[in-house]
Design a protein around this motif. Structure first.
Motif, PDB file in Angstrom:
ATOM      1  N   ALA A   9      65.347  30.611 108.892  1.00 37.86           N
ATOM      2  CA  ALA A   9      66.343  30.444 107.836  1.00 37.86           C
ATOM      3  C   ALA A   9      67.404  29.415 108.196  1.00 37.86           C
ATOM      4  CB  ALA A   9      66.999  31.783 107.523  1.00 37.86           C
ATOM      5  N   SER A  10      67.766  29.304 109.461  1.00 38.51           N
ATOM      6  CA  SER A  10      68.805  28.356 109.874  1.00 38.51           C
ATOM      7  C   SER A  10      68.250  27.261 110.771  1.00 38.51           C
ATOM      8  CB  SER A  10      69.928  29.102 110.614  1.00 38.51           C
ATOM      9  OG  SER A  10      69.429  29.773 111.754  1.00 38.51           O
ATOM     10  N   SER A  11      66.929  27.116 110.799  1.00 36.74           N
ATOM     11  CA  SER A  11      66.313  26.145 111.696  1.00 36.74           C
ATOM     12  C   SER A  11      66.380  24.735 111.116  1.00 36.74           C
ATOM     13  CB  SER A  11      64.847  26.512 111.958  1.00 36.74           C
ATOM     14  OG  SER A  11      64.204  25.503 112.713  1.00 36.74           O
ATOM     15  N   ALA A  12      66.595  23.746 111.989  1.00 37.79           N
ATOM     16  CA  ALA A  12      66.543  22.342 111.597  1.00 37.79           C
ATOM     17  C   ALA A  12      65.170  21.741 111.875  1.00 37.79           C
ATOM     18  CB  ALA A  12      67.611  21.556 112.356  1.00 37.79           C
ATOM     19  N   LEU A  13      64.204  22.573 112.305  1.00 36.77           N
ATOM     20  CA  LEU A  13      62.902  22.068 112.723  1.00 36.77           C
ATOM     21  C   LEU A  13      61.831  22.218 111.645  1.00 36.77           C
ATOM     22  CD1 LEU A  13      62.902  23.488 116.370  1.00 36.77           C
ATOM     23  CD2 LEU A  13      63.553  21.203 115.597  1.00 36.77           C
ATOM     24  N   ASP A  14      62.213  22.711 110.476  1.00 37.72           N
ATOM     25  CA  ASP A  14      61.323  22.810 109.315  1.00 37.72           C
ATOM     26  C   ASP A  14      60.023  23.555 109.622  1.00 37.72           C
ATOM     27  OD1 ASP A  14      63.074  21.490 107.610  1.00 37.72           O
ATOM     28  OD2 ASP A  14      62.321  19.527 108.201  1.00 37.72           O
ATOM     29  N   PRO A  15      60.092  24.836 109.968  1.00 35.16           N
ATOM     30  CA  PRO A  15      58.863  25.593 110.234  1.00 35.16           C
ATOM     31  C   PRO A  15      57.992  25.709 108.993  1.00 35.16           C
ATOM     32  CG  PRO A  15      60.756  27.064 110.107  1.00 35.16           C
ATOM     33  CD  PRO A  15      61.300  25.668 110.103  1.00 35.16           C
ATOM     34  N   ARG A  16      56.678  25.685 109.201  1.00 30.56           N
ATOM     35  CA  ARG A  16      55.705  25.754 108.114  1.00 30.56           C
ATOM     36  C   ARG A  16      54.399  26.303 108.687  1.00 30.56           C
ATOM     37  NH1 ARG A  16      56.296  20.749 110.234  1.00 30.56           N
ATOM     38  NH2 ARG A  16      54.444  19.488 110.657  1.00 30.56           N
ATOM     39  N   ALA A  17      53.376  26.380 107.850  1.00 33.87           N
ATOM     40  CA  ALA A  17      52.029  26.788 108.260  1.00 33.87           C
ATOM     41  C   ALA A  17      52.036  28.077 109.092  1.00 33.87           C
ATOM     42  CB  ALA A  17      51.342  25.659 109.034  1.00 33.87           C
ATOM     43  N   PRO A  18      52.508  29.200 108.527  1.00 32.67           N
ATOM     44  CA  PRO A  18      52.554  30.443 109.303  1.00 32.67           C
ATOM     45  C   PRO A  18      51.165  31.054 109.510  1.00 32.67           C
ATOM     46  CG  PRO A  18      53.140  30.878 107.026  1.00 32.67           C
ATOM     47  CD  PRO A  18      52.995  29.375 107.158  1.00 32.67           C
ATOM     48  N   TRP A  19      51.049  31.801 110.577  1.00 28.84           N
ATOM     49  CA  TRP A  19      49.874  32.635 110.837  1.00 28.84           C
ATOM     50  C   TRP A  19      50.365  33.854 111.602  1.00 28.84           C
ATOM     51  CZ3 TRP A  19      44.919  32.237 109.144  1.00 28.84           C
ATOM     52  CH2 TRP A  19      43.992  33.154 109.672  1.00 28.84           C
TER      53      TRP A  19
ATOM     54  N   ASP B 196      63.015  23.893  99.934  1.00 29.23           N
ATOM     55  CA  ASP B 196      64.037  23.705  98.913  1.00 29.23           C
ATOM     56  C   ASP B 196      64.102  22.234  98.509  1.00 29.23           C
ATOM     57  OD1 ASP B 196      65.513  22.371 100.873  1.00 29.23           O
ATOM     58  OD2 ASP B 196      66.921  24.017 101.192  1.00 29.23           O
ATOM     59  N   SER B 197      64.999  21.902  97.591  1.00 28.96           N
ATOM     60  CA  SER B 197      65.050  20.550  97.047  1.00 28.96           C
ATOM     61  C   SER B 197      65.521  19.526  98.066  1.00 28.96           C
ATOM     62  CB  SER B 197      65.954  20.515  95.821  1.00 28.96           C
ATOM     63  OG  SER B 197      67.276  20.911  96.164  1.00 28.96           O
ATOM     64  N   ALA B 198      66.152  19.986  99.156  1.00 29.54           N
ATOM     65  CA  ALA B 198      66.587  19.073 100.211  1.00 29.54           C
ATOM     66  C   ALA B 198      65.499  18.833 101.243  1.00 29.54           C
ATOM     67  CB  ALA B 198      67.842  19.622 100.888  1.00 29.54           C
ATOM     68  N   GLY B 199      64.340  19.473 101.069  1.00 28.50           N
ATOM     69  CA  GLY B 199      63.238  19.292 102.005  1.00 28.50           C
ATOM     70  C   GLY B 199      63.241  20.244 103.167  1.00 28.50           C
ATOM     71  N   ARG B 200      64.204  21.159 103.229  1.00 30.05           N
ATOM     72  CA  ARG B 200      64.228  22.146 104.309  1.00 30.05           C
ATOM     73  C   ARG B 200      63.190  23.229 104.051  1.00 30.05           C
ATOM     74  NH1 ARG B 200      70.221  21.679 103.174  1.00 30.05           N
ATOM     75  NH2 ARG B 200      69.638  23.106 101.521  1.00 30.05           N
ATOM     76  N   SER B 201      62.617  23.759 105.117  1.00 29.35           N
ATOM     77  CA  SER B 201      61.604  24.800 104.943  1.00 29.35           C
ATOM     78  C   SER B 201      61.898  25.994 105.828  1.00 29.35           C
ATOM     79  CB  SER B 201      60.201  24.252 105.253  1.00 29.35           C
ATOM     80  OG  SER B 201      60.089  23.865 106.607  1.00 29.35           O
ATOM     81  N   ALA B 202      61.371  27.131 105.437  1.00 29.89           N
ATOM     82  CA  ALA B 202      61.468  28.377 106.181  1.00 29.89           C
ATOM     83  C   ALA B 202      60.255  29.219 105.801  1.00 29.89           C
ATOM     84  CB  ALA B 202      62.771  29.115 105.864  1.00 29.89           C
ATOM     85  N   ILE B 203      60.035  30.296 106.540  1.00 28.07           N
ATOM     86  CA  ILE B 203      58.862  31.135 106.317  1.00 28.07           C
ATOM     87  C   ILE B 203      59.248  32.348 105.482  1.00 28.07           C
ATOM     88  CG2 ILE B 203      56.982  32.408 107.398  1.00 28.07           C
ATOM     89  CD1 ILE B 203      57.061  29.331 107.896  1.00 28.07           C
TER      90      ILE B 203
END
Length: 375
Positions: free
Chosen positions: A322-332, A293-300
């Motif tokens: 969805a509620s993580s502060a750890l910015d998950p990315r790169a799913p597999w 999102d525009s705040a830089g937060r990420s979710a899968i």
């Protein structure tokens, strides 16, 4: 990768033709099409400590603060989904001899860790690829590994595009001398505008052809997912004249506070395709991805389509983080009978000094009982 049931037809999805999409649902079928919701597709819960071996600390199946391994691609090397032994390929940053690497530096190696149970990765890696060619620009990253015949094919991102290396045993790889997917010509008028493609996710279709989903950067920090097809894995043809997946539309001006910005309204990244089949035998394709999102937060997130062609439809809510502060990315996603494992890259923790990348795992369905960890 084994076939799984598709996202439920009753799950709300949003079609994503360029530039904006509209909300929809997957087409309805007979009553025996599948359970609602389909728990194998997500959402995913974090893996528990009792489900991990090798003295790993849940939810992290990889927390390597010497190489900063991340961006997992996990392959069932014997092709039998009933056996769990797998090889994990990770991007890594190796420092000069005797010096610690910079976790913020671009990856300069792809390393392999094996896991007898598909998730509890060994402690000692093998480096299988390092940058050697001028077009790679000193970086190899974002591995996407798959079995093709008797070989292991490893697609990867580099400075000049997407490369391919192949191996008969999964340790010694021979790479192609040039990128298999290079930037388009800047003046060709296409939507990619000459940007360098990266973050490949490749899947082999039942007819033996391959599909690649990849990321292209846009203006203002935005990014988009493109799609390409190939019969031999070497020569790729881009699909369509628009992104396969774009950032979700933002709420209209004057919208109510309840209409929050979508989790993937600024960028879509790191596509990971998975073949699927419904309970009635209808083939489909799922694409997991990181939304920002525009705040830089990420979710899968998750997008899907019935069949192997046509527009993707995105799920309205994330499947992880969805509620993580750890910015998950790169799913597999790795699929096994009765459960699926999701691997994501995220910050190792929220405390000072824990901002280096680590790989966490999730499980679907939430009540899945995993086989005992090894060792």
């Amino acid at each position: 990768m084994p076939l799984l049931l598709l996202v439920p037809r009753a799950l709300a999805l949003c079609a994503v033709p360029w530039p904006l999409g509209s909300c929809a649902t997957l087409p309805s079928e007979e009553a025996d099409e599948g359970s609602l919701p389909n728990a194998l597709a997500g959402p995913f819960r974090e893996i528990d400590q009792g489900e991990l071996g090798n003295s790993r600390a849940a939810p992290h199946v990889m927390n390597d603060d010497e190489r900063f391994a991340r961006d997992a691609s996990v392959v069932d090397l014997d092709g039998d989904p009933s056996t769990l032994a797998a090889a994990g390929f990770f991007a890594a940053t190796l420092g000069p001899e005797g010096a610690e690497p910079d976790p913020l530096a671009p990856p300069n190696a792809i390393v392999r860790y094996d896991a007898a149970d598909g998730r509890s990765f060994e402690r000692s890696p093998v480096t299988v690829l390092a940058p050697e060619l001028p077009w790679e620009g000193g970086t190899v990253a974002a591995p996407s590994a798959l079995l093709v015949g008797g070989e292991l094919w490893l697609y990867y991102a580099a400075a000049g595009g997407i490369g391919l290396a192949r191996s008969e045993g999964g340790a010694a790889f021979a790479r192609e001398p040039a990128p298999v997917l290079a930037p388009t010509a800047p003046g060709d008028g296409g939507w990619e505008r000459g940007a360098v493609p990266g973050s490949p996710g490749v899947v082999r279709l039942p007819d033996g052809s391959l599909r690649m989903f990849y990321v292209v950067a846009g203006d203002g920090g935005a990014s988009f997912v493109g799609e390409a097809r190939s019969d031999d894995g070497l020569a790729w043809e881009r699909v369509g004249d628009a992104p396969a997946l774009a950032p979700a539309p933002l709420p209209a001006a004057g919208a109510s506070a309840a209409e929050d910005e979508p989790f993937d309204g600024a960028a879509v990244l790191d596509p990971a395709p998975v073949l699927a089949v419904s309970a009635t035998g209808r083939p489909s394709l799922r694409v997991y991805y990181a939304g920002r999102d525009s705040a830089g937060r990420s979710a899968i997130g998750l997008a899907a389509r019935f069949g192997h062609d046509g527009p993707l439809q995105r799920a309205a809510a994330p499947v992880f983080g969805a509620s993580s502060a750890l910015d998950p990315r790169a799913p597999w996603v790795a699929a096994y009978p009765g459960f699926s494992l999701l691997f994501v890259t995220q910050a190792a923790g929220t405390r000072a000094g824990d901002d280096h990348p680590a790989v966490a795992a999730g499980v679907a369905p939430a009540d899945a009982s995993l086989p005992p960890p090894e060792p």
